[in-house]
Design a protein around this motif. Structure first.
Motif, PDB file in Angstrom:
ATOM      1  N   THR A 180     -10.888 -19.543  20.365  1.00  0.00           N
ATOM      2  CA  THR A 180     -11.370 -19.617  18.981  1.00  0.00           C
ATOM      3  C   THR A 180     -10.239 -20.138  18.107  1.00  0.00           C
ATOM      4  O   THR A 180      -9.080 -20.130  18.512  1.00  0.00           O
ATOM      5  CB  THR A 180     -11.809 -18.232  18.467  1.00  0.00           C
ATOM      6  OG1 THR A 180     -10.824 -17.277  18.842  1.00  0.00           O
ATOM      7  CG2 THR A 180     -13.143 -17.838  19.034  1.00  0.00           C
ATOM      8  N   GLY A 181     -10.587 -20.534  16.916  1.00  0.00           N
ATOM      9  CA  GLY A 181      -9.559 -21.062  16.023  1.00  0.00           C
ATOM     10  C   GLY A 181     -10.202 -22.001  15.055  1.00  0.00           C
ATOM     11  O   GLY A 181     -11.305 -22.492  15.292  1.00  0.00           O
ATOM     12  N   THR A 198     -15.992 -13.316  20.659  1.00  0.00           N
ATOM     13  CA  THR A 198     -14.726 -12.856  21.224  1.00  0.00           C
ATOM     14  C   THR A 198     -14.848 -11.474  21.862  1.00  0.00           C
ATOM     15  O   THR A 198     -13.986 -11.068  22.629  1.00  0.00           O
ATOM     16  CB  THR A 198     -13.629 -12.811  20.150  1.00  0.00           C
ATOM     17  OG1 THR A 198     -14.121 -12.098  19.025  1.00  0.00           O
ATOM     18  CG2 THR A 198     -13.215 -14.203  19.740  1.00  0.00           C
ATOM     19  N   VAL A 199     -15.927 -10.748  21.544  1.00  0.00           N
ATOM     20  CA  VAL A 199     -16.103  -9.437  22.181  1.00  0.00           C
ATOM     21  C   VAL A 199     -16.362  -9.572  23.677  1.00  0.00           C
ATOM     22  O   VAL A 199     -16.260  -8.606  24.427  1.00  0.00           O
ATOM     23  CB  VAL A 199     -17.277  -8.655  21.555  1.00  0.00           C
ATOM     24  CG1 VAL A 199     -16.992  -8.370  20.105  1.00  0.00           C
ATOM     25  CG2 VAL A 199     -18.576  -9.428  21.726  1.00  0.00           C
ATOM     26  N   ALA A 235     -10.803 -14.095  28.992  1.00  0.00           N
ATOM     27  CA  ALA A 235      -9.710 -13.722  28.098  1.00  0.00           C
ATOM     28  C   ALA A 235      -9.821 -14.513  26.800  1.00  0.00           C
ATOM     29  O   ALA A 235     -10.251 -15.670  26.803  1.00  0.00           O
ATOM     30  CB  ALA A 235      -8.368 -14.016  28.754  1.00  0.00           C
ATOM     31  N   ASN A 236      -9.441 -13.891  25.704  1.00  0.00           N
ATOM     32  CA  ASN A 236      -9.471 -14.554  24.398  1.00  0.00           C
ATOM     33  C   ASN A 236      -8.164 -15.270  24.118  1.00  0.00           C
ATOM     34  O   ASN A 236      -7.084 -14.699  24.272  1.00  0.00           O
ATOM     35  CB  ASN A 236      -9.660 -13.512  23.297  1.00  0.00           C
ATOM     36  CG  ASN A 236     -11.119 -13.208  23.063  1.00  0.00           C
ATOM     37  OD1 ASN A 236     -11.952 -14.120  23.065  1.00  0.00           O
ATOM     38  ND2 ASN A 236     -11.437 -11.938  22.890  1.00  0.00           N
ATOM     39  N   PHE A 237      -8.279 -16.496  23.681  1.00  0.00           N
ATOM     40  CA  PHE A 237      -7.115 -17.224  23.191  1.00  0.00           C
ATOM     41  C   PHE A 237      -7.474 -17.854  21.865  1.00  0.00           C
ATOM     42  O   PHE A 237      -8.644 -18.058  21.563  1.00  0.00           O
ATOM     43  CB  PHE A 237      -6.677 -18.309  24.188  1.00  0.00           C
ATOM     44  CG  PHE A 237      -5.834 -17.770  25.306  1.00  0.00           C
ATOM     45  CD1 PHE A 237      -6.398 -17.058  26.358  1.00  0.00           C
ATOM     46  CD2 PHE A 237      -4.452 -17.955  25.299  1.00  0.00           C
ATOM     47  CE1 PHE A 237      -5.624 -16.542  27.380  1.00  0.00           C
ATOM     48  CE2 PHE A 237      -3.661 -17.456  26.318  1.00  0.00           C
ATOM     49  CZ  PHE A 237      -4.253 -16.738  27.364  1.00  0.00           C
ATOM     50  N   GLY A 253      -5.349 -13.982  21.924  1.00  0.00           N
ATOM     51  CA  GLY A 253      -5.860 -13.390  20.695  1.00  0.00           C
ATOM     52  C   GLY A 253      -7.101 -14.095  20.222  1.00  0.00           C
ATOM     53  O   GLY A 253      -7.619 -14.989  20.899  1.00  0.00           O
ATOM     54  N   LYS A 254      -7.597 -13.669  19.043  1.00  0.00           N
ATOM     55  CA  LYS A 254      -8.815 -14.288  18.528  1.00  0.00           C
ATOM     56  C   LYS A 254      -8.667 -14.650  17.066  1.00  0.00           C
ATOM     57  O   LYS A 254      -7.878 -14.031  16.343  1.00  0.00           O
ATOM     58  CB  LYS A 254     -10.004 -13.353  18.734  1.00  0.00           C
ATOM     59  CG  LYS A 254      -9.710 -11.907  18.424  1.00  0.00           C
ATOM     60  CD  LYS A 254     -10.858 -11.057  18.927  1.00  0.00           C
ATOM     61  CE  LYS A 254     -10.421  -9.601  19.084  1.00  0.00           C
ATOM     62  NZ  LYS A 254     -11.419  -8.737  19.649  1.00  0.00           N
ATOM     63  N   ALA A 255      -9.438 -15.621  16.664  1.00  0.00           N
ATOM     64  CA  ALA A 255      -9.391 -16.041  15.266  1.00  0.00           C
ATOM     65  C   ALA A 255     -10.389 -15.220  14.480  1.00  0.00           C
ATOM     66  O   ALA A 255     -11.404 -14.803  15.004  1.00  0.00           O
ATOM     67  CB  ALA A 255      -9.745 -17.514  15.174  1.00  0.00           C
TER      68      ALA A 255
END
Ligand code: ADP
Ligand code: MG
Length: 857
Positions: A616-617, A736-737, A745-747, A767-769
């Motif tokens: 995400t981003g 992202t959940v 995996a979240n990036f 991580g997540k946005a």
């Protein structure tokens, strides 16, 4: 009223070529009549005239000069027409009645090489259809490449389309009955080739087999193609068509290569386009493509070879490593690389030159190019024979024979021949005693002329007297008006000009006969000898093709090494395990376009623990670039190239799938969303655990609810059922959940926020946005300030309002559902935690709370 005999002849020949424009040779022109004339005058912007043809009405006519015909033919071919060339096949002087004429060759889009295509193949394809399989045969008339494959299974439509997208045939032959079928329709829409229907019977196996035997001289039952009836039918039909249009023995086709889908990484049509391997998405040009970055080849053959490699990445680890070994050696040894580059520069397109020698249109300059290339061989051989890498050292044994051929041509061909074959000066002195003798005679004759002129000056006392030549009178003596009184009695007057008169004498005419006779004979003799030489070279065609393939391979490898060296690529290691590790990977094209070292490299780890990365981003942060760069690195590695990364371990990938937005296929008449869903369908139906899947913002083309639902369902399916290595970017932060799913995996893309300013760091981090920064991008794009201000107001209002926006609402529901699914006791845990004041409890109290929570579990 009947037509004139010539027009009868025209109509008779035209009736055999109803679907071609007939170029009918009349003197120095190719003329077209009737509908052909109407069409050609329109397409070529040439004047339409008419001709009395004996019939009541004048017949429409237009024409082009024969020496300029190539340009016109090329124009018509580029527009998808066929052109049949009808020549006079007997000397008009000797003809009784009208001159005999015949069609000597039919040019079609798939059998004609236009100038701009030197770096690519020009393919003619034939497709055979049956309910169980498709046969596909392709040929490049200009190089002698002939390949066939058979496609079966449930996915055969997609595979055929993918192959055709790779090949991009200029012309496709299909059975007449299939011209209107749905699949052919789809092919037409996507590739816009020229389609040529062929009678069904051309595809019959027995007939096909016979054509194969006739052209290749092989017994097809014994050759590999015997077990692929579909491929056989397609090849047979293709050869039949070539025999009919080329009207020669097709000597350039020396072998047939049967290949199967299992040899190469499968790339469907969309993925080929999305990854911009050889054509850019936007402008369909070479600039900005992977080929644009990697192609530093020095020969046209090498250019074609490299392109084929990129379009057909390998699956066999040994073959990949063979290429990588050679690239390594060439990267390490700069001297070797540069020497080879210098040598290869002097090599012309041997494959196409060799083919040209089969046609009488080959000229002496082509032969010189061929000669020069052959003479370069020994040098390249001596460089390569000491190399370690087998692909460089695998010098075909034919090079010795070819070197001899080169030396022969060096002795035989003049060094500076004219462009045409009808002016002499083709053969080197010392090669043929007969040529030398005639040349001497012509030269002597000219010296005698000078002598004669001097003698006449002396005899008449006319200093300005001169001997000249023109086509009408041949040689003559010219005397100015002032000197006419001194002209002797034996001068015969031929012509009177304003201030001079022209004469001949018997001695002059005798000399003239000697000179012109010698020259005429010489031209004819040189032409004949040239043809013998041409035939000798044509006899070496298979050898030349073998050497050409090796040179092309060397050239392609040197090119890969050159780019690897200058751009700091490294050798990837390959493994059969389904992993993918990249350290400091870069996008080869974006990096080159930026060209200032500002590209930010990124790492990637995909393995058993993390198979799917959910990225995400914000917009413009670099998600799409990152995902494509991963796909390109894998593809480059399996094509045998070094990769733009500090280190890469590539677990062999059987297929790369991409679903990348914005490829609106309006031309094919489909909405973006439909295209998107079709691409997804291909992915879920065909991906295996060995595949690499790139999904960029799925579900964008529809409403938020729809979009999230579809994206989520797809992601779940890929993560749980397919388990392929996957990069999945989304602007739905709600997804992202899903990192609770196995292997997910979240990036996100790192963003630096300072007050109003947002800075994209282009770094992929875990991580997540939580924000999309859409307004920021809008401002960057230059949307007027008042609109930006108003957008910010609206956004702030929406965020303040108690009523959540649609997206937030969905997000909330999703999150709630997920939490409940994941942990039924979540609510009670949360209630306990809500009452904890973290700043005012002791460690022992904390432990007690934890123990209480664990007990409730
Ligand atoms: P997104 O898909 O997140 O909207 P893109 O991948 O389209 O973003 O990237 C937007 C632009 O950012 C690209 O056109 C490129 O110029 C630049 N960019 C992307 N990745 C990088 C990078 N790693 N280093 C430097 N510039 C980059
Ligand atoms: Mg994007």
């Amino acid at each position: 009223m009947a037509y004139t005999p010539m027009m009868e002849q025209y109509l008779q020949i035209k009736s055999q070529y109803p679907d071609a424009i007939l170029f009918f040779r009349l003197g120095d022109f190719y003329e077209m009549f009737f509908d052909d004339a109407l069409l050609a005058s329109r397409e070529l912007s040439i004047t339409l005239t008419g001709r009395d043809a004996g019939a009541a009405e004048r017949v429409p006519m237009c024409g082009v000069p024969y020496h300029a015909a190539d340009t016109y033919i090329e124009k018509l071919i580029n527009k998808g027409y066929k052109v049949a060339i009808c020549e006079q096949v007997e000397d008009p002087a000797q003809a009784k009645g009208i001159v005999r004429r015949e069609v000597i060759r039919v040019f079609t889009p798939g059998t004609y090489l236009t100038r701009q295509k030197e770096q690519q193949h020009n393919y003619l394809a034939a497709i055979f259809f049956s309910s169980t399989e498709y046969g596909l045969a392709i040929a490049d008339v200009t190089t002698g490449l002939l390949q066939a494959t058979q496609i079966d299974g449930t996915e055969k439509d997609g595979h055929l389309l993918a192959e055709l997208t790779r090949i991009m045939p200029a012309e496709i032959l299909v059975p007449a009955s299939q011209v209107t079928c749905q699949l052919v329709d789809e092919i037409k829409k996507r590739l816009a080739p020229a389609l040529s229907p062929l009678p069904e019977e051309q595809f019959r196996a027995d007939k096909a087999g016979r054509h194969l035997e006739q052209v290749l001289g092989i017994r097809w039952r014994d050759s590999g193609i015997g077990s692929y009836p579909g491929a056989l039918s397609a090849t047979g039909a293709l050869l039949a068509y070539l025999l009919e249009t080329q009207k020669n023995s097709l000597g350039q086709f020396r072998n047939l290569q049967v290949y199967t889908a299992g040899q190469y990484m499968i790339l469907d049509a969309n993925t080929r386009r999305n990854l911009e391997l050889v054509f850019s998405l936007r402008h369909r040009e070479r600039w900005g493509t992977l080929l644009w970055v990697l192609d530093k080849t020095r020969t046209a053959m090498g250019g074609r070879m490299l392109r084929t490699w990129l379009e057909q990445p390998l699956l066999d680890m040994d073959r990949i490593n063979q290429r990588l070994d050679a690239v390594s050696e060439l990267v390490e040894d700069t001297f070797l690389r540069q020497t080879l580059q210098k040598q290869l520069k002097g090599i012309y397109d041997l494959e196409r030159l060799a083919t040209k020698t089969l046609y009488s249109t080959v000229n002496a300059r082509d032969m010189l190019a061929l000669r020069q290339s052959l003479l370069m061989l020994p040098e390249i051989v001596s460089i390569c024979q000491n190399c370690r890498a087998s692909l460089l050292r695998d010098i075909p044994p034919v090079v010795n024979a070819l070197q001899e051929l080169g030396i022969f041509l060096l002795a035989a061909l003049a060094d500076d021949p004219p462009a045409t074959l009808k002016e002499g000066n083709l053969i080197k002195s010392g090669f043929s005693a007969q040529v030398d003798r005639l040349r001497q005679a012509a030269r002597d004759g000219r010296n005698w002329l000078v002598d004669l002129e001097n003698r006449e000056k002396e005899r008449t006392g006319i200093k300005s007297l001169k001997i000249s030549y023109n086509k009408v009178f041949g040689y003559y003596i010219e005397v100015t008006k002032a000197n006419l009184s001194a002209v002797p009695a034996d001068y015969q007057r031929k012509q009177t000009l304003a201030n001079a008169e022209r004469f001949i004498t018997p001695a002059l005419k005798e000399l003239e006969q000697q000179i012109l006779g010698a020259e005429e004979n010489l031209i004819q003799l040189e032409y004949n000898i040239f043809n013998q030489i041409r035939e000798k070279v044509a006899g070496h065609i298979e050898m030349i093709q073998q050497a050409a393939r090796w040179l092309a391979t060397v050239d392609a490898l040197v090119s890969l090494a050159e780019v690897a060296f200058t751009s700091g690529y490294t050798r990837p290691s390959l493994t059969p395990e389904t992993v993918l590790y990249i350290e400091n990977g870069r996008h080869p094209v974006v990096e080159k376009v930026l060209d200032d070292g500002s590209f930010v490299p990124n790492d990637l780890t995909l393995d058993k623990q993390t198979r799917l990365i959910l990225l995400t981003g914000p917009n413009m942060a670099g998600k799409s670039t990152f995902m494509r760069q991963v796909a390109l690195i894998v593809l480059m590695a399996q094509a045998g190239s070094f990769v733009p990364a500090d280190r890469a371990v590539v677990g062999l990938v059987d297929r790369i799938f991409t679903r990348i937005g914005a490829a609106d296929d309006l031309a094919a008449g489909e909405s973006t969303f439909m295209v998107e869903m079709k691409e997804c369908e291909i992915i879920v139906k065909n991906a295996s655990p060995r595949s690499l899947i790139i999904m960029d913002e799925v579900g964008r083309g529809t409403s938020t609810h729809d979009g999230i639902s579809i994206a989520r369902a797809l992601l779940e399916h890929i993560a749980v059922n397919i388990q392929a290595r996957t990069l999945f970017s989304t602007h739905y932060h709600e997804l992202t959940v899903l990192d609770s799913l196995p292997g997910v995996a979240n990036f996100t893309m790192a963003v630096l926020e300072e007050g109003q300013q947002v800075c994209f760091l282009r770094k992929v981090i875990p991580g997540k946005a939580d924000k999309s920064y859409g307004i920021h991008v809008a401002a960057l794009a230059g949307l007027p300030a008042d609109i930006i201000r108003r957008a910010k107001e609206i956004l702030a209002d929406m965020e303040k309002q108690a009523l959540p926006s649609v997206t937030q609402c969905t997000a909330a529901t999703l999150q709630q559902q997920d939490k409940q699914q994941l942990c039924p006791n979540c609510e009670s845990v949360r209630r306990v935690l809500q009452n904890v004041d973290i700043n005012h409890i002791t460690p022992v109290q904390a432990l007690n709370i934890l123990a209480q929570l664990c007990a409730n579990k």
